[in-house]
Each structure stands twice: as structure tokens, then as C-alpha cells.
Write an enzyme that holds these catalytic residues in place. Sequence first.
Site, PDB file in Angstrom:
ATOM      1  N   ASP A  21       0.837  -1.248  -0.016  1.00 16.94           N
ATOM      2  CA  ASP A  21       0.039  -0.435  -0.209  1.00 16.94           C
ATOM      3  C   ASP A  21       0.986   1.398  -0.231  1.00 16.94           C
ATOM      4  OD1 ASP A  21      -2.747   1.248   0.078  1.00 16.94           O
ATOM      5  OD2 ASP A  21      -2.799   1.207   1.789  1.00 16.94           O
ATOM      6  N   ASN A  23       1.197   3.318  -2.633  1.00 23.42           N
ATOM      7  CA  ASN A  23       1.864   3.283  -3.991  1.00 23.42           C
ATOM      8  C   ASN A  23       1.324   4.962  -4.263  1.00 23.42           C
ATOM      9  OD1 ASN A  23       3.533   1.030  -4.158  1.00 23.42           O
ATOM     10  ND2 ASN A  23       2.079   0.229  -5.895  1.00 23.42           N
ATOM     11  N   TRP A  26       3.193   7.386  -2.180  1.00 25.51           N
ATOM     12  CA  TRP A  26       4.254   8.281  -2.600  1.00 25.51           C
ATOM     13  C   TRP A  26       4.408   9.278  -4.301  1.00 25.51           C
ATOM     14  CZ3 TRP A  26       7.064   7.213  -6.975  1.00 25.51           C
ATOM     15  CH2 TRP A  26       8.671   7.235  -7.215  1.00 25.51           C
ATOM     16  N   HIS A  38       2.790   2.165  -8.738  1.00 17.65           N
ATOM     17  CA  HIS A  38       2.584   2.076  -8.935  1.00 17.65           C
ATOM     18  C   HIS A  38       4.508   0.868  -9.740  1.00 17.65           C
ATOM     19  CE1 HIS A  38      -1.091   2.151  -7.402  1.00 17.65           C
ATOM     20  NE2 HIS A  38      -1.801   2.785  -8.776  1.00 17.65           N
ATOM     21  N   ASN A  69     -10.739  -2.371  -5.895  1.00  9.50           N
ATOM     22  CA  ASN A  69      -9.803  -1.467  -6.889  1.00  9.50           C
ATOM     23  C   ASN A  69     -10.821  -1.720  -8.279  1.00  9.50           C
ATOM     24  OD1 ASN A  69      -6.731  -2.843  -5.719  1.00  9.50           O
ATOM     25  ND2 ASN A  69      -7.778  -1.400  -5.117  1.00  9.50           N
ATOM     26  N   ILE A 196      -7.162  -5.422   6.583  1.00  4.93           N
ATOM     27  CA  ILE A 196      -6.552  -5.770   6.478  1.00  4.93           C
ATOM     28  C   ILE A 196      -7.669  -5.275   5.183  1.00  4.93           C
ATOM     29  CG2 ILE A 196      -8.941  -7.541   6.737  1.00  4.93           C
ATOM     30  CD1 ILE A 196      -7.525  -9.961   7.911  1.00  4.93           C
ATOM     31  N   SER A 197      -8.646  -4.996   5.114  1.00  4.22           N
ATOM     32  CA  SER A 197      -8.863  -4.564   3.525  1.00  4.22           C
ATOM     33  C   SER A 197      -9.346  -6.057   2.899  1.00  4.22           C
ATOM     34  CB  SER A 197      -7.723  -3.544   2.753  1.00  4.22           C
ATOM     35  OG  SER A 197      -7.490  -3.200   3.215  1.00  4.22           O
ATOM     36  N   GLU A 208       0.729 -12.827  11.950  1.00  6.89           N
ATOM     37  CA  GLU A 208       1.096 -12.227  12.998  1.00  6.89           C
ATOM     38  C   GLU A 208       0.865 -10.909  11.826  1.00  6.89           C
ATOM     39  OE1 GLU A 208       2.105 -11.898  16.113  1.00  6.89           O
ATOM     40  OE2 GLU A 208       1.931 -14.050  16.613  1.00  6.89           O
TER      41      GLU A 208
HETATM   42  C1  FPP Z   1      -1.756  -0.009  -3.533  1.00  9.66           C
HETATM   43  O1  FPP Z   1      -1.576   1.245  -3.830  1.00  9.66           O
HETATM   44  C2  FPP Z   1      -1.252  -0.373  -4.714  1.00  9.66           C
HETATM   45  C3  FPP Z   1      -2.351  -1.240  -5.876  1.00  9.66           C
HETATM   46  C4  FPP Z   1      -3.080  -1.169  -5.387  1.00  9.66           C
HETATM   47  C5  FPP Z   1      -1.310  -2.024  -6.952  1.00  9.66           C
HETATM   48  C6  FPP Z   1      -0.239  -2.474  -6.280  1.00  9.66           C
HETATM   49  C7  FPP Z   1       0.991  -2.972  -7.642  1.00  9.66           C
HETATM   50  C8  FPP Z   1       2.429  -2.819  -7.591  1.00  9.66           C
HETATM   51  C9  FPP Z   1       2.804  -2.628  -6.760  1.00  9.66           C
HETATM   52  C10 FPP Z   1       2.622  -3.319  -9.058  1.00  9.66           C
HETATM   53  C11 FPP Z   1       3.355  -4.862  -9.323  1.00  9.66           C
HETATM   54  C12 FPP Z   1       2.294  -5.589 -10.032  1.00  9.66           C
HETATM   55  C13 FPP Z   1       3.046  -7.208  -9.707  1.00  9.66           C
HETATM   56  C14 FPP Z   1       2.960  -8.041 -11.554  1.00  9.66           C
HETATM   57  C15 FPP Z   1       2.509  -7.768  -8.792  1.00  9.66           C
HETATM   58  P1  FPP Z   1      -2.639   2.800  -3.471  1.00  9.66           P
HETATM   59  O2  FPP Z   1      -3.048   2.592  -4.589  1.00  9.66           O
HETATM   60  O3  FPP Z   1      -4.062   2.021  -3.442  1.00  9.66           O
HETATM   61  O4  FPP Z   1      -1.807   3.599  -2.504  1.00  9.66           O
HETATM   62  P2  FPP Z   1      -2.934   5.014  -1.928  1.00  9.66           P
HETATM   63  O5  FPP Z   1      -3.261   4.429  -0.442  1.00  9.66           O
HETATM   64  O6  FPP Z   1      -1.421   5.848  -1.579  1.00  9.66           O
HETATM   65  O7  FPP Z   1      -3.531   6.002  -3.139  1.00  9.66           O
END
Ligand code: FPP
Length: 247
Positions: A21, A23, A26, A38, A69, A196-197, A208
Site C-alpha cells: 500500500d 503507491n 508516494w 505503481h 480496485n 485487513i482490507s 502475526e
Molecule cells: C496500493 O497502493 C497498490 C496497488 C493497488 C497496486 C499494487 C501494484 C503494484 C505494486 C505493481 C506490482 C506488480 C506486480 C506484477 C505484482 P495505492 O494505490 O492504494 O496507494 P495509496 O493508498 O497511497 O493511494
Amino acid sequence: MELKDQINNERLPKHIAIIMDGNGRWAKEHGKQRILGHQRGVQSVREVCEACAELGVEYLTLYAFSTENWNRPLAEVTGLMTLFAQTIKKEMDTFFKNDIRLNAIGDLERLPESNYKMLKETIDATKDNKRMTLTLALSYSGRWDLMQASRRMAADAAAGIIKPEDITQDTIDNYLSTAGIPDPELLIRTSGEERISNFLLWQLAYSEFYFTPKYWPDFQKADLYEAILNYQRRERRFGKTSEQVTK
Ligand code: FPP
């Protein structure tokens, strides 16, 4: 001593599950578009996969895309689907070099056809790899998993394949999408959220939980080692008393 060397290999979790979580936050903090967050997240996926395989963790499960999502803006959903496809294709060599078997759980038929096909092909191509099973939870939710398991159990009961009175916790395990995979001993969630979403609701019963404020794109090997060390300092009692488990 380096963090990695402090890890007790005798008490390594067999299965680590991660809610990746942060991305989006960030990206925002770096003045970039969400999709760039991402993309940076993929680097962390690579780091963590490599670290788990090197340590001897047998199962790694990553929550990559939840059922919920699908409700994100179309551009982000499309961007994520493209990123999944590109990453899996690009990492094919890594899977073989590190002897990693790819697996996926979730309502995979909702994925774009090309993603679904490529995923199935990669799963099939890597099925004999032995060192670690990397499970991507895609279009996944814990409630969806319990629903699909219940439907299949009810259908088998109606067809006389199983008897309702014979259903045990093991039966439920076997109908879930994670059949054959041990429950995670450790769940990690990044970004400071402590929820846990709708992830592995049944399977996390005794796990744990480890929460870190770091956003997923900033999560590196050292952060994984910290999480494992923190886990190793805990006493897992499974409802028993401390005296019973330390005897
Ligand atoms: C949650 O952060 C992240 C996701 C919904 C996507 C995760 C995907 C990747 C890290 C790419 C991985 C690629 C593979 C092939 C496994 P968010 O977007 O909810 O972040 P935020 O809560 O800060 O908005």
C-alpha cells in the site's frame, strides 16, 4: 551484525503475505502521477521476491489488485493491467533463474483476456519450479474467496460428492483459492494503514501482523528483514498460555 544475519533460519515464516500500500501517496509526495508510484512499486516487488527466495521463504503472496480496485478511475485500472502484463513478461527470466513458481488467486476471469491468457501461460510454464511460490492476488478479495468456496461446496453437496456433515475446516481450506498453501505466519502492510482490507480473511486467522509507515515503493530488502526479525521476537500462542507454548 547485518540485519539479514540476525534472522534465525530455524524460525523463518514459511509464508509471508503482503498488502502493498501507498503507491499513490508516494507518487503524490514526489509530484508524480499515480501510475509512476505503481511502476516504482514493481521495484519493491522484485526486491522482496529476491530477498524471500534467498532466505528460503517458501510462499510469498502479494495483494496486487483487489475486487474493490475495479472501482478506481478507468485510466488507473488500465495502467495497472498493462503494468502487470509487462512485469510478468519481463520477469520470466527471473522466475527461472530463481526457481520461482508463479501462481495467481482471485476472480481472474474479470481480467482483460490478454492478461488472463499470459498469466495462465506463465503459471503453466513455471509450474515445476520449486524454490518459492509467488502468488499474486489479482481481482481478489477474502469475501469473494469464501463465496466461491461456498458455492462450489454447495454444488458438490447437491451432487452427492461431499456430505454437509463431513465438512471440516480442512474441507474449507481445500475449496479456497489458496488450497495446498499453508496459512501465512506473517502479514505485512505498508503505508501506515492498519487494516485487513478484505485480504485473506480465513487464512490470516492466526497470522502475526506487521505494519510499517513506509510506502510500498520505499520498501526494500532491509525492511523485509526488519519485519521478519520483529516476527521472530513474538511468541505465537494459538490461544494457549505462554507456559504451554514455551514448555
Ligand atoms: C496500493 O497502493 C497498490 C496497488 C493497488 C497496486 C499494487 C501494484 C503494484 C505494486 C505493481 C506490482 C506488480 C506486480 C506484477 C505484482 P495505492 O494505490 O492504494 O496507494 P495509496 O493508498 O497511497 O493511494
